[in-house]
Scaffold this active site. Structure first.
Site, short mmCIF file in Angstrom:
data_model
loop_
_atom_site.label_atom_id
_atom_site.label_comp_id
_atom_site.label_asym_id
_atom_site.label_seq_id
_atom_site.Cartn_x
_atom_site.Cartn_y
_atom_site.Cartn_z
N ASP A 151 1.31 5.31 7.40
CA ASP A 151 0.57 5.13 8.65
C ASP A 151 -0.54 6.17 8.74
OD1 ASP A 151 0.43 4.11 11.50
OD2 ASP A 151 0.78 6.25 11.86
N GLU A 188 -2.52 3.09 4.80
CA GLU A 188 -3.24 2.42 5.89
C GLU A 188 -4.57 3.13 6.12
OE1 GLU A 188 -3.67 1.45 10.51
OE2 GLU A 188 -2.90 3.34 9.75
#
Ligand code: LM2
Ligand code: CA
Length: 647
Positions: A151, A188
């Site tokens: 993330d 990401e």
């Protein structure tokens, strides 16, 4: 991981993105429940990928106690469950923004050293932080997790990620991973050509999310004429073997990160077309989204009375209830996943698009067509061997006949599911996925649940740039070639003809330079389309009347001033070099053979070779023994079986 609990906001979905500790308690359950789920999934060939939030901890101002009992205090930077204290967060003087938050995407330090929406930013340069994160990842590995999404990787320094990953152990064979398997990693990075940080900076730490793909696909489904330009490298889109693609994700489907120009389950007809096109198209590594219904963009998942996450309800017809969308169970989407597995490793060919309908083949294994308005009737080249195929989308209710010329009449008459997908060996309920597997040594990429005890690895796919060096101090006037491929006794269909032999491997050669030094290499590489055993290929170029004797090598040196200087040559003079793109699907699990061949009073074939086992970081065991050089093309291996973060 433990995360903030926000009752006043009705426990929004994004609680999870504010970590409190690396203990595996969450709104979804306990560490024991998680471990049990992963074990049971691994046992039936389903792998688990964790969304790892390692850029930051909670937001400033967040105070409380999480599900496993760990307290948290964002303002004090105090997270005793790890533990992290103030010194483990990025020093303020490294963040150039005045309020301390990420607010200028044109400046790298701003993006990576400041607080993303006020989230306390971990200082990834510290050994302590790297070690704590690696401890979390190693715990996941021990439990049988196959991979992670990182993330907010865009907000981390690639070198910090690389260091953290270098501390992660190999995946456990006790969970069915082949020895030496690495954690699958995708970073990401929201890159829409709009800032200082770009996806290519993360190629060494795994795959990268390609958000431009969501937009391109949305535009293409709205206007089929644009589908041809789906992959736009000129726009900075990620390399094919690094792109992690999706139609939508948990953020952009509800207006959070990377939103805008995205198709979601809320328009089911368009969504099916978008997922079908993505799965049919060979670009990237595709992720299928599975959602829950929502009306408010902050709303969490379906929940029980105590707000813990509710179980998924499976209806009698296989669809989901209880507020779960389960796109992955929709007919078109489930079928197209089978199609993608069936045609893995093939290229897109016979592309046809009239603005209202689109079609293409995948090598000689599959053919796909889709009509925006719900109907089409066209005779098209399918790339497939002659025969009768059935449309797997309508569960083989309709047949398609491919003639000896490879053409077939493609008719679509289905408004909701306007798609035809046919593939070699595909039947109503199955595509030829890689063989299922049980026991302790099965491939990681098995797509279907085990039904018997055979273990195989997913076949290699795609093309891989392959550079071969042969060291030989030759005499003036001599030329060096290589010949190779697969042993004739190891594969059926091999004949002494490069054009038709199943033992020859398709290649396209790459230029090494245009100076006179490369005149011979450039003359001989013309028409050299195979690595083969048979010498000059029909149609292969000649140099001053002199024929080629295989795939030509060029003399190279590591001396910068030399006419044969090549940066990949790290060793010295006389390292003869060949640079090609190789069709991995024609190798034996990435392996192939070769021998050198010296002409002009040279020895001809190189002497037989007695080759020991491969050692070193790549490792690997050859599929058979040979008197030739056995080469392990690491980059032909499925991503899940090779190190992505240790290049
Ligand atoms: C991501 N990628 O880089 C996730 O995909 C995205 O879903 C995460 O944001 C983000 N990074 C941080 O992990 C989500 C959500 C935000 C939410 C954060 C933290 O999109 O709205 O921010 O998680 O839970 C919330 C509030 C925000 C507040 C912040 C910190 O919406 O207003 O900022 O918490 O307290 C002051
Ligand atoms: Ca950061």
């Amino acid at each position: 991981m433990e995360h903030v609990i926000l009752p006043n906001d009705n426990y929004p979905w994004w609680q999870r993105y504010q970590p409190v500790s690396y203990q595996l308690y969450s709104r979804s359950g306990t560490p024991e429940q998680f471990a049990d789920m992963v074990r049971r999934c691994n046992a039936v060939g389903v792998r688990t990928y964790v969304d790892a939030v390692i850029n930051h901890m909670t937001g400033l101002g967040r105070v409380g106690v999480s599900y496993g009992g760990s307290s948290y205090n964002g303002d004090a930077h105090d997270f005793p469950g790890v533990p992290y204290t103030a010194e483990h967060f990025t020093p303020k003087n490294l963040c150039p923004s005045s309020d301390g938050n990420v607010n200028n995407y044109a400046v790298e330090e701003n993006v990576r050293n400041c607080y993303l929406v006020g989230l306390t930013d971990l200082y990834g340069a510290l050994d302590y932080v790297r070690n704590a994160v690696a401890g979390y990842l190693n715990n996941l590995v021990d439990l049988g997790v196959a991979g992670i999404r990182i993330d907010a990787a865009k907000h981390m320094w690639p070198a910090d990620i690389a260091n953290m990953l270098s501390r992660v152990k190999d995946l456990p064979t006790s969970h069915g991973f082949p020895a030496g398997s690495k954690l699958f990693v995708y970073n990401e990075v929201i890159d829409r050509n709009d800032g200082a940080v770009t996806v290519d900076e993360y190629y060494d730490t795994g795959m990268v999310t390609e958000f431009r793909y969501c937009m391109k696909l949305a535009w293409g489904i709205a206007d089929y004429g644009q589908l041809g330009g789906l992959v736009d490298y000129g726009w900075g889109m990620a390399r094919d073997d690094r792109a992690f693609v999706f139609v939508d994700n948990h953020d952009n489907q509800r207006g959070h990160g990377g939103a805008g120009d995205v198709i979601t389950h809320k328009t089911p007809r368009e969504y099916k077309q978008a997922v079908a096109y993505m799965t049919a198209h060979p670009y990237g590594f595709a992720q299928v989204m599975s959602s829950y219904y929502f009306t408010n963009t902050d709303e969490g998942p379906p929940h029980n009375a105590d707000w813990s996450t509710a179980d998924v309800v499976i209806n009698a017809d296989g669809s989901c209830g209880g507020g779960w969308v389960c796109e992955h169970r929709w007919n078109v989407i489930a079928k197209m996943v089978r199609f993608r597995n069936a045609v893995a490793g093939t290229a897109m060919e016979n592309y046809w698009n009239n603005g209202g309908a689109v079609a293409f083949s995948r090598g000689n294994k599959g053919f796909f067509a889709m009509a925006k308005g719900g109907s089409m009737d066209q005779t098209l080249s399918t790339g497939l061997p002659a025969g009768t195929y059935c449309n797997i989308i309508d569960s083989c209710a309709t047949n398609i006949n491919v003639g000896s010329d490879g053409k077939a009449r493609i008719q679509i008459n289905n408004y909701e599911e306007p798609i035809v997908a046919i593939c070699v060996g595909c039947t109503a309920d199955s595509g030829p996925t890689s063989a299922p597997c049980t026991g302790s040594n099965c491939g990681v990429t098995t797509a279907s649940p085990p039904v018997d005890g055979t273990c195989t690895q997913a076949p290699p796919s795609g093309t891989s740039r392959t550079v071969i060096f042969v060291q030989k101090a030759t005499s003036v006037g001599q030329d060096l070639f290589i010949r190779g491929g697969i042993d004739h006794t190891k594969r059926p269909g091999c004949v002494d003809n490069a054009g038709t032999s199943a033992c020859a491997i398709s290649i396209t050669t790459n230029s090494l330079g245009t100076s006179a030094h490369y005149d011979k290499y450039n003359a001989w590489r013309v028409g050299d389309t195979k690595l083969d055993w048979y010498g000059v290929q029909s149609g292969q170029g000649s140099y001053n009347g002199q024929a080629s004797a295989g795939s030509p090598l060029a003399w190279t040196s590591n001396t910068a001033s030399s006419s044969g200087f090549q940066s990949l040559n790290k060793w010295g003079d006389h390292y003869w070099m060949l640079d090609v793109n190789m069709d991995c699907s024609e190798t034996e699990q990435g392996w192939f053979e070769l021998k050198a061949f010296l002409t002009n009073s040279g020895s001809g074939w190189e002497n037989d070779i007695s080759q020991g086992a491969c050692t070193g970081t790549a490792g690997g065991t050859a599929p058979y023994t040979t008197k030739n050089h056995m080469v392990d093309n690491l980059y032909c291996r499925p991503l899940s079986r090779r190190s992505l973060h240790r290049p």
